[in-house]
Design an enzyme around this catalytic site. Structure first.
Site, PDB file in Angstrom:
ATOM      1  CB  SER A 160      12.904   0.309  -7.118  1.00  0.00           C
ATOM      2  OG  SER A 160      14.268   0.305  -6.766  1.00  0.00           O
ATOM      3  CG  LEU A 174      10.174  -3.349  -8.306  1.00  0.00           C
ATOM      4  CD1 LEU A 174       9.196  -2.483  -9.111  1.00  0.00           C
ATOM      5  CD2 LEU A 174      11.549  -3.302  -8.945  1.00  0.00           C
ATOM      6  CG  ASP A 175      14.701  -0.661  -3.587  1.00  0.00           C
ATOM      7  OD1 ASP A 175      14.095   0.325  -4.041  1.00  0.00           O
ATOM      8  OD2 ASP A 175      15.888  -0.900  -3.859  1.00  0.00           O
ATOM      9  CG  HIS A 176      10.584   2.950   0.419  1.00  0.00           C
ATOM     10  ND1 HIS A 176      11.228   4.158   0.220  1.00  0.00           N
ATOM     11  CD2 HIS A 176       9.423   3.239   1.047  1.00  0.00           C
ATOM     12  CE1 HIS A 176      10.494   5.130   0.701  1.00  0.00           C
ATOM     13  NE2 HIS A 176       9.390   4.603   1.213  1.00  0.00           N
TER      14      HIS A 176
END
Length: 189
Positions: free
Chosen positions: A52, A48-50
């Site tokens: 999210s 999950l990106d930063h």
């Protein structure tokens, strides 16, 4: 699927954390190792990106990671959108939209998407998104079997509704349930 010597966990990844275990710390970046004393050899199953948050699975078994990241597992997200999404945009998402992946145009696979009629019960984000006076927002459930870099964000932007908040709530049959932000639980895979 895996021998009993391997360990598996589920985590509610908070907003602002990197979902990887990096050898060299990055300036001003929070890492998962700050949340729990994970065993040696732990790896995330997908990312999950930063910006999210939500369900993240972790394992000490590489083949389990490979299998769960495959298209055999659905990944469901609750997405807060800028604007009140309409049926045309939802239908476009379900059919597949063009996004850019690694500089190339990519047509996403068909997916499941539905507008949520109520704001989902989620923990507060901890970082204010924006004031309601700046216009309406809406919530969408979107379920994919693929996972390109920042795919959900790119998909919603492609249909004219940028993502404001992105929370993964399910991977296969594993749900976020009542995990609190930053909580880690051992699981069986």
């Amino acid at each position: 699927m895996t021998s009993s010597s391997h360990q598996h966990f589920k985590l509610y990844k908070p907003y602002g954390f990197l979902s990887q275990f990096v050898q060299e710390p990055r300036k001003n970046k929070k890492r998962l190792g700050e949340l729990f004393d994970f065993p040696a050899g732990i790896m995330t199953i997908g990312r999950l990106d930063h910006d999210s948050e939500g369900l993240l699975l972790l394992t000490t078994h590489g083949m389990t990671s490979h299998h769960v990241r495959s298209q055999h597992y659905e990944k469901e997200y609750y997405v807060q959108l800028d604007g009140d999404i309409d049926d045309g945009a939802i239908n476009a998402l379900m059919a597949g939209v063009s996004i850019t992946v690694k500089g190339e145009t990519y047509l996403t696979q068909g997916c499941q998407a539905r507008k949520l009629t109520q704001v989902p019960l989620l923990p507060p984000r901890g970082h204010k998104i924006r004031d309601e006076r700046h216009g309406p927002t809406s919530w969408l459930s979107i379920t994919l079997t693929e996972g390109k870099n920042r795919q959900v964000r790119k998909m919603t932007a492609a249909v004219g509704y940028p993502t404001l908040r992105l929370v993964r709530v399910r991977i296969g049959a594993i749900k976020i349930d009542d995990l609190s932000v930053g909580e880690v639980r051992p699981i069986r895979l």
